[in-house]
Design an enzyme around this catalytic site. Sequence first.
Site, mmCIF file in Angstrom:
data_model
loop_
_atom_site.group_PDB
_atom_site.id
_atom_site.type_symbol
_atom_site.label_atom_id
_atom_site.label_comp_id
_atom_site.label_asym_id
_atom_site.label_seq_id
_atom_site.Cartn_x
_atom_site.Cartn_y
_atom_site.Cartn_z
ATOM 1 N NE ARG A 127 35.717 40.130 36.404
ATOM 2 C CZ ARG A 127 36.292 40.909 37.305
ATOM 3 N NH1 ARG A 127 37.511 41.361 37.106
ATOM 4 N NH2 ARG A 127 35.668 41.260 38.397
ATOM 5 N NE ARG A 144 33.001 43.337 42.805
ATOM 6 C CZ ARG A 144 33.276 42.846 41.596
ATOM 7 N NH1 ARG A 144 32.315 42.373 40.826
ATOM 8 N NH2 ARG A 144 34.511 42.836 41.163
HETATM 9 P P1 AMP Z 1 38.867 41.728 43.689
HETATM 10 O O1 AMP Z 1 39.203 40.462 42.984
HETATM 11 O O2 AMP Z 1 40.059 42.531 44.070
HETATM 12 O O3 AMP Z 1 37.818 42.536 42.971
HETATM 13 O O4 AMP Z 1 38.187 41.290 45.092
HETATM 14 C C1 AMP Z 1 37.008 40.529 45.115
HETATM 15 C C2 AMP Z 1 36.350 40.640 46.481
HETATM 16 O O5 AMP Z 1 37.230 40.135 47.487
HETATM 17 C C3 AMP Z 1 36.011 42.059 46.935
HETATM 18 O O6 AMP Z 1 34.787 42.528 46.410
HETATM 19 C C4 AMP Z 1 35.950 41.862 48.450
HETATM 20 O O7 AMP Z 1 34.765 41.204 48.847
HETATM 21 C C5 AMP Z 1 37.108 40.896 48.683
HETATM 22 N N1 AMP Z 1 38.374 41.633 48.903
HETATM 23 C C6 AMP Z 1 39.493 41.611 48.127
HETATM 24 N N2 AMP Z 1 40.444 42.402 48.645
HETATM 25 C C7 AMP Z 1 39.927 42.953 49.771
HETATM 26 C C8 AMP Z 1 40.399 43.867 50.731
HETATM 27 N N3 AMP Z 1 41.632 44.419 50.634
HETATM 28 N N4 AMP Z 1 39.584 44.207 51.754
HETATM 29 C C9 AMP Z 1 38.364 43.668 51.877
HETATM 30 N N5 AMP Z 1 37.826 42.815 50.992
HETATM 31 C C10 AMP Z 1 38.604 42.447 49.939
#
Ligand code: AMP
Length: 189
Positions: A127, A144
């Site tokens: 990706r 992550r």
């Molecule tokens: P994702 O696209 O869901 O992988 O989210 C990308 C990044 O956004 C994550 O690694 C966090 O830094 C932040 N993020 C997204 N959702 C949350 C959440 N519910 N709580 C805290 N950070 C979030």
Amino acid sequence: MRLLIMGPPGAGKGTQAAVIAERLSIPAISTGDIFRASVARGTRLGLQAKGFMDAGEYVPDSLTNEMVRERLAEDDVRGGFLLDGYPRTLAQVEVLDGILAQRHTKLDRVLQLSVEVEEVVSRLLRRAEVEGRTDDTEDVIRRRLEVYAEQTAPLLELYANRGVLVQVSGDGPVEEVTERAVVALDSAR
Ligand code: AMP
């Protein structure tokens, strides 16, 4: 239906959330997408979130919860929604429970997409080449996954104990995973 989709980074949550939400005619709400859009627009929320995201850390609960509270106050979620990437911490679960309880509603199902760790790392590296996300470098990906294992994986047990967890394998072509998910959600009703 009020749904969550859960799984490690790279499990295919975003892809599946969009397709499943469309099939069920409910909005998919991705906190990661909202944060990325805020970063792209240069809003205050975006500026506050960017450093955490680029490091593979979670954005603080205070910021995340406020954003979700506002999003869930919008009209389009009245008939249901599919949350993707929220809640990720126990504190977020409590806030979501509170928001839903105020409306005399609760989650119907939590869909878990399971994928092996090495498979998610290779998916995320692929990706990275296609989308160029700033948090898709190998070090940040590993971080992550660690944060997910520490802070988010425990929520699966909590939802299992509540009797709302539905698990499907996230391996294989997108359409097959969608079919599995839709069947599992249906039969769990
Ligand atoms: P994702 O696209 O869901 O992988 O989210 C990308 C990044 O956004 C994550 O690694 C966090 O830094 C932040 N993020 C997204 N959702 C949350 C959440 N519910 N709580 C805290 N950070 C979030």
